[in-house]
Design an enzyme around this catalytic site. Sequence first.
Site, PDB file in Angstrom:
ATOM      1  N   HIS A 272       0.861  -1.196   0.000  1.00  0.00           N
ATOM      2  CA  HIS A 272       0.000   0.000   0.000  1.00  0.00           C
ATOM      3  C   HIS A 272       0.893   1.241   0.000  1.00  0.00           C
ATOM      4  O   HIS A 272       1.965   1.241   0.617  1.00  0.00           O
ATOM      5  CB  HIS A 272      -0.900  -0.028   1.233  1.00  0.00           C
ATOM      6  CG  HIS A 272      -1.974   1.016   1.168  1.00  0.00           C
ATOM      7  ND1 HIS A 272      -1.724   2.336   1.464  1.00  0.00           N
ATOM      8  CD2 HIS A 272      -3.278   0.949   0.800  1.00  0.00           C
ATOM      9  CE1 HIS A 272      -2.844   3.033   1.300  1.00  0.00           C
ATOM     10  NE2 HIS A 272      -3.804   2.206   0.895  1.00  0.00           N
TER      11      HIS A 272
ATOM     12  N   GLU B  18      -3.833   2.412  -7.229  1.00  0.00           N
ATOM     13  CA  GLU B  18      -4.215   3.525  -6.355  1.00  0.00           C
ATOM     14  C   GLU B  18      -3.264   4.695  -6.599  1.00  0.00           C
ATOM     15  O   GLU B  18      -2.142   4.706  -6.063  1.00  0.00           O
ATOM     16  CB  GLU B  18      -4.093   3.120  -4.879  1.00  0.00           C
ATOM     17  CG  GLU B  18      -5.078   2.058  -4.452  1.00  0.00           C
ATOM     18  CD  GLU B  18      -5.355   2.118  -2.955  1.00  0.00           C
ATOM     19  OE1 GLU B  18      -6.522   2.256  -2.588  1.00  0.00           O
ATOM     20  OE2 GLU B  18      -4.404   2.042  -2.155  1.00  0.00           O
TER      21      GLU B  18
HETATM   22  P1  13P Z   1      -9.507   6.543   0.311  1.00  0.00           P
HETATM   23  O1  13P Z   1     -10.687   5.799  -0.249  1.00  0.00           O
HETATM   24  O2  13P Z   1      -9.736   7.113   1.676  1.00  0.00           O
HETATM   25  O3  13P Z   1      -8.977   7.545  -0.666  1.00  0.00           O
HETATM   26  O4  13P Z   1      -8.345   5.455   0.511  1.00  0.00           O
HETATM   27  C1  13P Z   1      -7.950   4.698  -0.555  1.00  0.00           C
HETATM   28  C2  13P Z   1      -7.002   3.681  -0.045  1.00  0.00           C
HETATM   29  O5  13P Z   1      -5.853   3.961   0.242  1.00  0.00           O
HETATM   30  C3  13P Z   1      -7.523   2.323   0.151  1.00  0.00           C
HETATM   31  O6  13P Z   1      -6.479   1.424   0.371  1.00  0.00           O
END
Ligand code: 13P
Length: 261
Positions: A96, A168
Site C-alpha cells: 500500500h 491507487e
Molecule cells: P480513500 O478511499 O480514503 O482515498 O483510501 C484509498 C485507499 O488507500 C484504500 O487502500
Amino acid sequence: MAGDKKFIIGNWKMNLNIHEASLYLHKLSGLVKNRRDVEVILAPTTLALQTLSLQVNPRQFKLAVQNFYWRDQGPYTGEVSATQLRGVVQYALVGHSERRHIFHETDKDVRNKVAAAIRNGIRPILCIGETAWEHSSGETQDVLYDQLNGGLANITSDELDQVIIAYEPVWAISAGQGSEPVDVSPSEVAEAVKAIRRQISHLFGKSAADSIKVLYGGSVTPSSVAEYLNIDGINGLLVGAASLNAITFNEIIKKAHDKNR
Ligand code: 13P
C-alpha cells in the site's frame, strides 16, 4: 463486464479499535445481502482480525490483513507473519502506498511479501500507483511497470492466479473521513489499467493479462462507484475513508451489485 465477480474491499487503515470493529461488523452484516457476484473483503486493524474471524459469516465477508512481515517465523520482534495469519485472513494488502511512503517499504520487501502470502495460502492484493509529482511529470506508466516488475519478481505464472492488482494513484487517496474526495477521470484510470495489463502480458503472457483482477482505489464514494466499475478491465474497488461508515460502505456494495445485473 456485467456478470463478472466484483471485489469490494474496505481498508479501515488505523481506525476502529477491537470493540468498534466488532460493532461495525455486526451492523454491516445486518445490511449486506449475501451476494455471490460481489466479494466483500474487510481489512481492519491486525488487532481485531482474530475477533472478527470468529464473528464473521465467511460466506458474507472475507478478511484481509493490511500488512505483515514476509518471513514465516523467527527473531523479528513486533512482527506478524503470513504463517500466523493462516486461517484468519483470506487476503493481504501488500505494498500500500502508505507502507511504501511512510514506512519506506521497498520493491524487495513488496515482492517478498507477495511470495510469502502465496506460500501461506493467502491472496495478495498488490497495490501500485504513482505520486502527484510522478503523475505531473508524465511518469505514471513507468512507475506502474517498475512496481509490477518489482512486486511480481518472485512468483511463477501459476502463482500469478492468486494475485490481485490494486491501482491507487497516491495523489487520489483521501486524507481520511470528511476530507474532500479527489476525482480521477475514468479515462485516466482506463489508461493506467491498460498499461497494467500490457505489462502483465509482457511478464506472464496474454492470457494472464486477460484474467488478472485489477481494482481501483482513491477517494471512492457511493457516487463514483458506477463510473469506476464501468471502466473496461476494472474488477472492483479498494475503499478507504468511505468504508469506515457501515451505511456508506453498504451503499457502495449495493451499487457494485446493481452494476452486475
Ligand atoms: P480513500 O478511499 O480514503 O482515498 O483510501 C484509498 C485507499 O488507500 C484504500 O487502500
